[in-house]
Design an enzyme around this catalytic site. Sequence first.
Site, mmCIF file in Angstrom:
data_model
loop_
_atom_site.group_PDB
_atom_site.id
_atom_site.type_symbol
_atom_site.label_atom_id
_atom_site.label_comp_id
_atom_site.label_asym_id
_atom_site.label_seq_id
_atom_site.Cartn_x
_atom_site.Cartn_y
_atom_site.Cartn_z
ATOM 1 C CD GLN A 158 -2.932 -0.857 2.411
ATOM 2 O OE1 GLN A 158 -2.487 -0.649 3.527
ATOM 3 N NE2 GLN A 158 -4.226 -0.947 2.164
ATOM 4 C CG ASP A 190 -1.483 2.957 4.381
ATOM 5 O OD1 ASP A 190 -2.433 3.674 4.070
ATOM 6 O OD2 ASP A 190 -1.538 2.088 5.266
#
Length: 665
Positions: free
Chosen positions: A404, A406
Amino acid sequence: MSDIQVVRIHADQRAETTVTTGTKAWELFRDDADVIAARVGAPGQQSLKDLSYELTDGDEVEGVAIDSADGRDILRHSTAHVLAQAVQQIWPEAKLGIGPPVENGFYYDFDVETPFVPEDLVKIESAMRKIIKENQRFERRVTTDADALDELKDEPYKIELIGLKGGAGAADTEGASVEVGAGDLTIYDNIGRNGEAKWSDLCRGPHLPTTKRIPAFKLMRSAAAYWRGDEKNKQLQRIYGTAWESKEALEEHLHRIEEAERRDHRKLGRDLDLFSFPDEIGSGLAVFHPKGGVIKRVMEDYVRQRHIEEGFDYVGTPHISKEGLFHTSGHLPYYKDTMFPPMEFEGSDYYLKAMNCPMHNLIFRSRGRSYRELPLRLFEFGSVYRYEKSGVVHGLTRVRGLTQDDSHSYVTPEQAPAEVKHLLDFVLGLLRDFGIDDFYLELSTRDDSKPEKFVGTDEDWQVATKVLEDVAVGSGLELVPDPGGAAFYGPKISVQARDAIGRTWQMSTIQYDFNQPKGFELEFAAADGSRQQPVMIHSAKFGSLERFFGVLVEHYAGAFPPWLAPIQVQGIPIAERHHDYLFDIARQMKAQGLRVEVDDSDDRMQKKIRNAQLQKVPFMMIAGDDDVEKGAVSFRYRDGRQDNGVPLAEAIERVAAAVASREQV
């Protein structure tokens, strides 16, 4: 007979109408051939009904067109009934499961002795066309549990569904809510021209008026499926089909399927040597090959730099953690089923992380924070692991090991609206950079009927939802509500992107979190000297790198724009004596950061060109005697266009300019 008042709704126009008792819904829409059902009831309490529904005083009645979302569902569910009728005509011993509409089609499950084969589908289609041509009428009949159990005594799966009717398990039964629901138990009879019942099925409805209202359908395939989706149950045979409001719509759908198959990233991943899923590693765990690794690195490098430009600090966190961390974050009680089992080590249970946010919270908490540091933005390419069921693992778009991009922004409550807007602008700009520019937004909110699935006060949710909604509306993009789709800790905006052939993919998410800062006791020193709790805003721009990679493969059908292409230029010598010339050109281009290969195989020139086309290389440089003599190349594009005698410096500049501009060649 007496008069009653109803309201007919058409094209957002409301018209009060006086009709007599006994009037059916179809009588209000006799001049509208596209209406196949009605939405009927008291204001604010309308529900879908058959056109044969008898109106009552005060009803509001709105026609349901066959090409609407509800209309297509009714069409497809009715076609599923015709499918089941045809199967039992051919195989009388077949036992009926369920037959709901699904996205773009329908299915029906059967318990049969021998699995269906493609030739069987041809026979079934032929029988279905005869049923449709007979113009059988779908007729609803209310019955009691006792009568239904007696009538369906030879249908064990229908008997089981009756037992689930209205019970706690009914809503969780795959497809069962389509067949039976709380309230009246109903059976639909298919009535022939002579008034005799040709076939019957337990069903809630509604249905088309007659089978002849099915304009276009096709059976697609058969597959094994566990009854009610539970692998502990018996395996049935499922037949999938599709049905549309016109032959043209069906043909368009089949063309989209063909195009989707041509673009399937799993096939292109093999053909272009980008990635694979070795059995020795495990299902849903991808390895990227050198060419795929180039694309992955370019994506990561670009997104990492863009995060830095947008004010994010790059961090890194480990792949595992003690379980206490996920209790503090609140994830274990809600997401444990999607996490891999714990590993016991030195007296503690460790989990593979399924999300990065708890570790970012520890970074925030590692020292005192001041309001002057906020917004504090942390970002990483974090590897996380999700225990996806084997039935949903699908190439790169649904994996068990994912990366991810993220980020987590820690802000004051007052800063939250601006930060959400900043993140949404960042997300949309990034998607456009990768050639995806058709999208809408989805706002996922709390399901108030299931408060146990969410944490926080009503006020927390109201504030968070309003922040996201205001920013989403302000973007000018279409906003679609998603009630109940929020994470347990707060609402979210999802960017739903359409690819080159119009399919929708969920991409980026932005989530407002008031829960984890509280659980981790995160604080910052405010301007007045008080200690205050920040708001945490989660954002994943790609969603996951693997999923985004798979979507890009399908969006471009493997023909990546030059800046992303693993090989940007293929050198093609006409004869062996031209090898050195092209290798020297390749060295010059590599010095500028371009990705170049020279095909020095024994293949003929035309085959080398064909191989480069199959590998979807954006540019080819072909060299023969004249080119060597003039310091030029024949410059060939991926679409087959070719310019001969292009000076070498100009040819290199064409490639460099296309790569630098990220143009979609």
